[in-house]
Design a protein around this motif. Structure first.
Motif, PDB file in Angstrom:
ATOM      1  N   GLU A 133       2.821  -5.057 -36.466  1.00 15.79           N
ATOM      2  CA  GLU A 133       1.817  -4.720 -37.460  1.00 15.79           C
ATOM      3  C   GLU A 133       1.842  -5.778 -38.592  1.00 15.79           C
ATOM      4  N   LYS A 134       2.603  -6.619 -38.818  1.00 11.57           N
ATOM      5  CA  LYS A 134       2.635  -7.542 -39.949  1.00 11.57           C
ATOM      6  C   LYS A 134       2.219  -8.984 -39.633  1.00 11.57           C
ATOM      7  N   ASN A 135       1.879  -8.968 -38.191  1.00 11.03           N
ATOM      8  CA  ASN A 135       1.638 -10.285 -37.574  1.00 11.03           C
ATOM      9  C   ASN A 135       0.165 -10.570 -37.422  1.00 11.03           C
ATOM     10  N   VAL A 136      -0.300 -11.704 -37.261  1.00  6.04           N
ATOM     11  CA  VAL A 136      -1.874 -11.917 -36.736  1.00  6.04           C
ATOM     12  C   VAL A 136      -2.111 -11.076 -35.493  1.00  6.04           C
ATOM     13  N   ARG A 137      -3.387 -10.809 -35.236  1.00  5.69           N
ATOM     14  CA  ARG A 137      -3.957 -10.183 -34.134  1.00  5.69           C
ATOM     15  C   ARG A 137      -5.222 -10.575 -33.542  1.00  5.69           C
ATOM     16  N   PHE A 138      -5.474 -11.124 -32.280  1.00  4.94           N
ATOM     17  CA  PHE A 138      -6.712 -11.658 -31.905  1.00  4.94           C
ATOM     18  C   PHE A 138      -7.225 -10.935 -30.645  1.00  4.94           C
ATOM     19  N   TRP A 139      -7.155  -9.722 -30.616  1.00  2.13           N
ATOM     20  CA  TRP A 139      -7.802  -8.978 -29.548  1.00  2.13           C
ATOM     21  C   TRP A 139      -9.269  -9.051 -29.523  1.00  2.13           C
ATOM     22  N   HIS A 140      -9.803  -9.258 -28.193  1.00  3.12           N
ATOM     23  CA  HIS A 140     -11.079  -9.289 -27.883  1.00  3.12           C
ATOM     24  C   HIS A 140     -11.698  -7.847 -28.379  1.00  3.12           C
ATOM     25  N   GLN A 141     -12.959  -7.768 -28.843  1.00  4.29           N
ATOM     26  CA  GLN A 141     -13.551  -6.511 -29.361  1.00  4.29           C
ATOM     27  C   GLN A 141     -13.460  -5.391 -28.240  1.00  4.29           C
ATOM     28  N   ASN A 142     -13.058  -4.042 -29.003  1.00  6.62           N
ATOM     29  CA  ASN A 142     -12.864  -2.996 -28.417  1.00  6.62           C
ATOM     30  C   ASN A 142     -11.748  -3.147 -27.422  1.00  6.62           C
ATOM     31  N   GLU A 143     -10.629  -4.012 -27.723  1.00  8.95           N
ATOM     32  CA  GLU A 143      -9.337  -4.101 -26.830  1.00  8.95           C
ATOM     33  C   GLU A 143      -8.371  -3.950 -27.898  1.00  8.95           C
ATOM     34  N   PRO A 144      -7.160  -3.347 -27.757  1.00 11.06           N
ATOM     35  CA  PRO A 144      -6.725  -2.557 -26.442  1.00 11.06           C
ATOM     36  C   PRO A 144      -7.757  -1.247 -26.013  1.00 11.06           C
ATOM     37  N   ASN A 145      -7.825  -0.793 -24.900  1.00 10.72           N
ATOM     38  CA  ASN A 145      -8.836   0.335 -24.550  1.00 10.72           C
ATOM     39  C   ASN A 145      -8.097   1.198 -23.578  1.00 10.72           C
ATOM     40  N   PHE A 146      -7.131   0.905 -22.960  1.00  7.43           N
ATOM     41  CA  PHE A 146      -6.517   1.600 -21.913  1.00  7.43           C
ATOM     42  C   PHE A 146      -4.983   1.806 -22.023  1.00  7.43           C
ATOM     43  N   SER A 147      -4.474   3.113 -21.936  1.00  6.57           N
ATOM     44  CA  SER A 147      -3.088   3.088 -22.128  1.00  6.57           C
ATOM     45  C   SER A 147      -2.170   2.791 -21.392  1.00  6.57           C
ATOM     46  N   ALA A 148      -2.724   2.681 -19.808  1.00  2.00           N
ATOM     47  CA  ALA A 148      -1.967   2.351 -18.686  1.00  2.00           C
ATOM     48  C   ALA A 148      -1.744   0.952 -18.538  1.00  2.00           C
ATOM     49  N   GLU A 149      -2.536   0.092 -19.315  1.00  5.38           N
ATOM     50  CA  GLU A 149      -2.507  -1.404 -19.566  1.00  5.38           C
ATOM     51  C   GLU A 149      -1.619  -1.630 -20.602  1.00  5.38           C
ATOM     52  N   GLN A 150      -0.191  -1.806 -20.025  1.00  9.06           N
ATOM     53  CA  GLN A 150       0.805  -2.026 -21.253  1.00  9.06           C
ATOM     54  C   GLN A 150       1.421  -3.245 -21.263  1.00  9.06           C
ATOM     55  N   CYS A 151       0.655  -4.421 -20.758  1.00  9.36           N
ATOM     56  CA  CYS A 151       1.008  -5.791 -21.409  1.00  9.36           C
ATOM     57  C   CYS A 151      -0.335  -6.344 -21.951  1.00  9.36           C
ATOM     58  N   GLY A 154       3.974 -12.591 -24.755  1.00 11.92           N
ATOM     59  CA  GLY A 154       5.236 -11.768 -24.939  1.00 11.92           C
ATOM     60  C   GLY A 154       4.845 -10.607 -25.765  1.00 11.92           C
ATOM     61  N   LEU A 155       3.918  -9.938 -25.308  1.00  8.22           N
ATOM     62  CA  LEU A 155       3.331  -8.673 -25.957  1.00  8.22           C
ATOM     63  C   LEU A 155       3.369  -7.516 -25.144  1.00  8.22           C
ATOM     64  N   SER A 156       3.833  -6.339 -25.514  1.00  9.26           N
ATOM     65  CA  SER A 156       3.733  -5.136 -24.584  1.00  9.26           C
ATOM     66  C   SER A 156       3.747  -4.017 -25.158  1.00  9.26           C
ATOM     67  N   ASP A 157       3.272  -2.802 -24.543  1.00 10.08           N
ATOM     68  CA  ASP A 157       3.094  -1.492 -25.102  1.00 10.08           C
ATOM     69  C   ASP A 157       4.079  -0.486 -24.110  1.00 10.08           C
ATOM     70  N   PRO A 158       5.277  -0.662 -24.234  1.00  9.75           N
ATOM     71  CA  PRO A 158       6.051  -0.087 -23.048  1.00  9.75           C
ATOM     72  C   PRO A 158       5.820   1.493 -22.851  1.00  9.75           C
ATOM     73  N   GLN A 159       5.477   2.289 -23.939  1.00  7.29           N
ATOM     74  CA  GLN A 159       5.413   3.859 -23.744  1.00  7.29           C
ATOM     75  C   GLN A 159       4.051   4.025 -23.424  1.00  7.29           C
ATOM     76  N   GLY A 160       3.080   3.201 -23.649  1.00  5.27           N
ATOM     77  CA  GLY A 160       1.511   3.428 -23.599  1.00  5.27           C
ATOM     78  C   GLY A 160       1.024   4.061 -24.703  1.00  5.27           C
ATOM     79  N   ASN A 161       1.696   3.974 -25.979  1.00  6.95           N
ATOM     80  CA  ASN A 161       1.269   4.853 -26.963  1.00  6.95           C
ATOM     81  C   ASN A 161       0.502   3.968 -28.201  1.00  6.95           C
ATOM     82  N   ASN A 162       0.281   2.786 -27.652  1.00  4.76           N
ATOM     83  CA  ASN A 162      -0.409   2.003 -28.780  1.00  4.76           C
ATOM     84  C   ASN A 162       0.600   1.186 -29.534  1.00  4.76           C
ATOM     85  N   ASN A 163       1.931   1.312 -29.366  1.00  2.98           N
ATOM     86  CA  ASN A 163       2.867   0.842 -29.982  1.00  2.98           C
ATOM     87  C   ASN A 163       3.455  -0.584 -29.472  1.00  2.98           C
ATOM     88  N   TRP A 164       2.710  -1.532 -30.091  1.00  7.06           N
ATOM     89  CA  TRP A 164       2.750  -2.877 -29.213  1.00  7.06           C
ATOM     90  C   TRP A 164       3.834  -3.480 -29.971  1.00  7.06           C
TER      91      TRP A 164
END
Length: 211
Positions: free
Chosen positions: A160-178, A141-151
């Motif tokens: 910003e106050k929550n935990v994050r478990f991104w793979h290394q070097n992710e997120p890496n493409f603004s068009a990928e918004q989910c 249930g996580l998205s970046d609707p504007q593609g500006n890294n505002n998840w």
């Protein structure tokens, strides 16, 4: 003529003490009644809220499974989830095996009285991934609707106050918004940004009902 007897000082003190004692007893009784009424009202409010939530869930789910989760004063507390859902903490989770786009996955969750999963702790993440198939990825249930890294989490939990478990070097493409959770051999389970219109499995989450 018989002279009227005037109260002595000791008698006056006794009378005054009795008055004070009577006032104190009455005050205690009034406070006790107020406390009992407050407890009854609170209980009925909580009970009505649980009954309303149960009625809502029964629209989507014919069977609930309840687990004993300790006691509240002298009563047992039961946490209930739909029978096909997984229980963890204060939430119930459903792993969908239908491949759908992100918006459809969220709609399917809403139709079951839930939303796409919001991950708040490492323990929750670890529990969830134990239920998943390493061959697939699952929408969060996580998205970046504007593609500006505002998840943003679907339930408005501050990202910003929550935990994050991104793979290394992710997120890496603004068009990928989910966001999805996926298993990579190089890093195990982690989050990846993906196109919202790709079809994937998903994870729904709802709050438990407490009885």
């Amino acid at each position: 003529m018989v002279q009227e007897r005037q109260p002595q000082g000791g008698e006056k003190r006794v009378c005054w003490f009795l008055k004070l004692w009577s006032i104190a007893v009455i005050s205690i009784i009034v406070l006790s009644v107020c406390f009992i009424v407050s407890c009854v009202v609170t209980y009925h409010f909580a009970s009505d809220k649980s009954n309303k939530r149960l009625s809502e869930l029964q629209i989507y789910h014919s069977n609930l499974t309840c687990f004993s989760e300790g006691t509240r004063v002298t009563e047992k507390v039961w946490g209930c989830c739909p029978s096909t859902w997984k229980s963890f903490g204060s939430s119930c989770y459903f792993i969908s095996t239908e491949f759908q786009v992100w918006s459809t996955c969220e709609q399917k969750c809403v139709e079951m009285g839930a939303h796409l999963v919001v991950i708040n702790t490492e323990a929750e993440q670890n529990f969830i991934v134990q239920q998943l198939n390493e061959s697939f990825s699952y929408f969060l249930g996580l998205s970046d609707p504007q593609g500006n890294n505002n998840w943003q989490w679907i339930d408005h939990t501050p990202f910003e106050k929550n935990v994050r478990f991104w793979h290394q070097n992710e997120p890496n493409f603004s068009a990928e918004q989910c966001a999805s959770v996926v298993f990579w051999k190089s890093g195990g389970w982690g989050w990846n940004d993906v196109f919202c219109d790709t079809k994937r499995n998903s994870i729904c989450e709802m709050k438990k009902i407490y009885l």
